[in-house]
Write a protein that holds these residues in place. Structure first.
Motif, short mmCIF file in Angstrom:
data_model
loop_
_atom_site.label_atom_id
_atom_site.label_comp_id
_atom_site.label_asym_id
_atom_site.label_seq_id
_atom_site.Cartn_x
_atom_site.Cartn_y
_atom_site.Cartn_z
N GLN A 108 0.84 -1.19 0.00
CA GLN A 108 0.00 0.00 0.00
C GLN A 108 0.89 1.25 0.00
O GLN A 108 2.01 1.23 0.48
CB GLN A 108 -0.89 0.02 1.25
N LEU A 115 -2.20 4.73 6.14
CA LEU A 115 -1.62 3.39 6.13
C LEU A 115 -1.88 2.67 7.46
O LEU A 115 -2.23 1.49 7.47
CB LEU A 115 -0.12 3.45 5.85
N ALA A 118 -5.37 1.54 7.39
CA ALA A 118 -5.54 0.41 6.46
C ALA A 118 -5.00 -0.89 7.05
O ALA A 118 -5.58 -1.96 6.86
CB ALA A 118 -4.84 0.71 5.13
N TYR A 119 -3.90 -0.80 7.79
CA TYR A 119 -3.29 -2.00 8.37
C TYR A 119 -3.83 -2.34 9.75
O TYR A 119 -3.44 -3.33 10.36
CB TYR A 119 -1.77 -1.84 8.43
#
Length: 139
Positions: A108, A115, A118-119
């Motif tokens: 990504q 980020l 997203a993680y």
């Protein structure tokens, strides 16, 4: 780092650049889970090696001392900008129910907050993991 209060029900152990997210989550949960610990793990590999070697010698490891203030069966959340297995072994030290967070896929691109979201390693994800871990601790 904030050592857990004696008998605390939860600790967050973190390593790496997610320190601000772990601190933010810890501060947000302070009213709901008083005495929760926030443990900075600066060298997971050395801490793990110490635990293994201390167990082999029948001695108390640094990891055991870090977790000793938690109540028996207290919840543990681990988080890092690394694979979740990097710290997940901490659950085995004192048999704590654990929710490990980390990065399991790559590729990504974006800014750090996007980020981390997203993680699943941002402050919100840490708070969600703390709630899941506390439910696990209740049995």
């Amino acid at each position: 780092m904030r050592e857990p209060e004696p008998g605390a029900e939860l600790a967050i152990a973190y390593c790496g650049a997610v320190a601000p997210e772990a601190l933010a989550a810890h501060q947000e949960m302070a009213e709901d889970i008083p005495g929760a610990g926030l443990l900075a793990i600066t060298s997971p590999d050395r801490l793990h090696r110490d635990w293994r070697e201390a167990c082999a010698r029948g001695e108390t490891s640094v990891a055991e001392r870090l977790l000793a203030r938690l109540r028996l069966g207290a919840a543990l959340v681990t988080v890092g900008d690394c694979h979740p297995a990097t710290l997940s072994w901490l659950g085995a030290v004192a048999h704590n129910p654990i929710v490990p967070l980390g990065v399991e896929r790559f590729g990504q691109s974006g800014d750090i907050p996007d980020l981390y979201h997203a993680y699943g390693i941002d402050a919100g994800a840490i708070l969600d993991a703390a709630a899941r871990a506390c439910l696990l601790a209740l049995g």
